[in-house]
Motif scaffolding. Structure first.
Motif, PDB file in Angstrom:
ATOM      1  N   THR A  89       0.826  -1.202   0.000  1.00 54.26           N
ATOM      2  CA  THR A  89       0.000   0.000   0.000  1.00 54.26           C
ATOM      3  C   THR A  89       0.861   1.254   0.000  1.00 54.26           C
ATOM      4  O   THR A  89       0.629   2.186  -0.772  1.00 54.26           O
ATOM      5  CB  THR A  89      -0.933   0.015   1.226  1.00 54.26           C
ATOM      6  OG1 THR A  89      -1.725  -1.169   1.202  1.00 54.26           O
ATOM      7  CG2 THR A  89      -1.836   1.229   1.226  1.00 54.26           C
ATOM      8  N   ARG A  90       1.903   1.258   0.823  1.00 56.38           N
ATOM      9  CA  ARG A  90       2.794   2.421   0.898  1.00 56.38           C
ATOM     10  C   ARG A  90       3.461   2.683  -0.448  1.00 56.38           C
ATOM     11  O   ARG A  90       3.505   3.820  -0.926  1.00 56.38           O
ATOM     12  CB  ARG A  90       3.854   2.202   1.973  1.00 56.38           C
ATOM     13  CG  ARG A  90       4.736   3.420   2.205  1.00 56.38           C
ATOM     14  CD  ARG A  90       5.853   3.145   3.184  1.00 56.38           C
ATOM     15  NE  ARG A  90       6.789   2.143   2.715  1.00 56.38           N
ATOM     16  CZ  ARG A  90       7.735   2.352   1.792  1.00 56.38           C
ATOM     17  NH1 ARG A  90       7.846   3.532   1.222  1.00 56.38           N
ATOM     18  NH2 ARG A  90       8.553   1.390   1.436  1.00 56.38           N
ATOM     19  N   LYS A  91       3.955   1.625  -1.091  1.00 56.37           N
ATOM     20  CA  LYS A  91       4.633   1.797  -2.380  1.00 56.37           C
ATOM     21  C   LYS A  91       3.687   2.309  -3.460  1.00 56.37           C
ATOM     22  O   LYS A  91       4.048   3.179  -4.247  1.00 56.37           O
ATOM     23  CB  LYS A  91       5.261   0.476  -2.815  1.00 56.37           C
ATOM     24  CG  LYS A  91       6.504   0.135  -2.055  1.00 56.37           C
ATOM     25  CD  LYS A  91       7.104  -1.163  -2.552  1.00 56.37           C
ATOM     26  CE  LYS A  91       8.349  -1.509  -1.750  1.00 56.37           C
ATOM     27  NZ  LYS A  91       8.918  -2.786  -2.173  1.00 56.37           N
ATOM     28  N   LEU A  92       2.472   1.771  -3.505  1.00 56.04           N
ATOM     29  CA  LEU A  92       1.549   2.202  -4.544  1.00 56.04           C
ATOM     30  C   LEU A  92       0.973   3.585  -4.274  1.00 56.04           C
ATOM     31  O   LEU A  92       0.608   4.283  -5.213  1.00 56.04           O
ATOM     32  CB  LEU A  92       0.446   1.176  -4.751  1.00 56.04           C
ATOM     33  CG  LEU A  92       0.889  -0.042  -5.569  1.00 56.04           C
ATOM     34  CD1 LEU A  92      -0.237  -1.046  -5.711  1.00 56.04           C
ATOM     35  CD2 LEU A  92       1.371   0.374  -6.935  1.00 56.04           C
ATOM     36  N   ILE A  93       0.891   3.999  -3.029  1.00 58.17           N
ATOM     37  CA  ILE A  93       0.473   5.371  -2.742  1.00 58.17           C
ATOM     38  C   ILE A  93       1.530   6.338  -3.262  1.00 58.17           C
ATOM     39  O   ILE A  93       1.197   7.381  -3.825  1.00 58.17           O
ATOM     40  CB  ILE A  93       0.218   5.572  -1.238  1.00 58.17           C
ATOM     41  CG1 ILE A  93      -1.072   4.882  -0.832  1.00 58.17           C
ATOM     42  CG2 ILE A  93       0.159   7.054  -0.880  1.00 58.17           C
ATOM     43  CD1 ILE A  93      -1.346   4.895   0.656  1.00 58.17           C
ATOM     44  N   GLY A 128      -3.764   4.063  -4.771  1.00 54.93           N
ATOM     45  CA  GLY A 128      -2.904   3.043  -4.182  1.00 54.93           C
ATOM     46  C   GLY A 128      -3.442   2.499  -2.872  1.00 54.93           C
ATOM     47  O   GLY A 128      -3.094   1.389  -2.467  1.00 54.93           O
ATOM     48  N   ILE A 129      -4.302   3.261  -2.203  1.00 49.64           N
ATOM     49  CA  ILE A 129      -4.928   2.784  -0.968  1.00 49.64           C
ATOM     50  C   ILE A 129      -5.781   1.547  -1.258  1.00 49.64           C
ATOM     51  O   ILE A 129      -5.828   0.620  -0.469  1.00 49.64           O
ATOM     52  CB  ILE A 129      -5.784   3.896  -0.324  1.00 49.64           C
ATOM     53  CG1 ILE A 129      -4.892   5.055   0.115  1.00 49.64           C
ATOM     54  CG2 ILE A 129      -6.589   3.361   0.849  1.00 49.64           C
ATOM     55  CD1 ILE A 129      -5.659   6.290   0.539  1.00 49.64           C
ATOM     56  N   LEU A 130      -6.439   1.526  -2.396  1.00 48.56           N
ATOM     57  CA  LEU A 130      -7.288   0.390  -2.758  1.00 48.56           C
ATOM     58  C   LEU A 130      -6.515  -0.712  -3.471  1.00 48.56           C
ATOM     59  O   LEU A 130      -6.757  -1.893  -3.230  1.00 48.56           O
ATOM     60  CB  LEU A 130      -8.430   0.870  -3.661  1.00 48.56           C
ATOM     61  CG  LEU A 130      -9.378   1.890  -3.042  1.00 48.56           C
ATOM     62  CD1 LEU A 130     -10.364   2.375  -4.080  1.00 48.56           C
ATOM     63  CD2 LEU A 130     -10.100   1.286  -1.859  1.00 48.56           C
ATOM     64  N   THR A 131      -5.583  -0.343  -4.342  1.00 54.22           N
ATOM     65  CA  THR A 131      -4.897  -1.354  -5.147  1.00 54.22           C
ATOM     66  C   THR A 131      -3.676  -1.942  -4.455  1.00 54.22           C
ATOM     67  O   THR A 131      -3.274  -3.063  -4.779  1.00 54.22           O
ATOM     68  CB  THR A 131      -4.468  -0.758  -6.501  1.00 54.22           C
ATOM     69  OG1 THR A 131      -3.614   0.363  -6.270  1.00 54.22           O
ATOM     70  CG2 THR A 131      -5.668  -0.347  -7.318  1.00 54.22           C
ATOM     71  N   GLY A 132      -3.100  -1.250  -3.504  1.00 53.89           N
ATOM     72  CA  GLY A 132      -1.896  -1.726  -2.826  1.00 53.89           C
ATOM     73  C   GLY A 132      -2.062  -3.052  -2.118  1.00 53.89           C
ATOM     74  O   GLY A 132      -1.301  -3.995  -2.370  1.00 53.89           O
TER      75      GLY A 132
END
Length: 72
Positions: free
Chosen positions: A29-33, A40-44
């Protein structure tokens, strides 16, 4: 920032089941945000957790082929 020092101290034991899975979801989540922004909160968590979830489902399917359930 608490998990990394704990992981360094405890070794691989801290990265298994619940703590490890939660840490993988949080890291993904952190990386995709950082790269994708708020989406990224949803896809991470889905991206970083999909491998472990897929292995669990496939393992359960394989075991169900080779075992027979018994009524209690």
């Amino acid at each position: 920032g608490v998990f990394e020092p704990l992981k360094e101290f405890a070794g691989s034991g801290v990265t298994v089941p619940l703590l490890g899975f939660g840490a993988a979801l949080a890291e993904g989540t952190r990386k995709l945000i950082e790269t994708d922004g708020a989406i990224g909160i949803l896809t991470g968590p889905l991206t970083s957790g999909s491998g472990g979830i897929a292995v669990a489902i496939i393992s359960a399917l394989i075991m169900s082929v080779f075992t027979k359930p018994r009524a209690k």
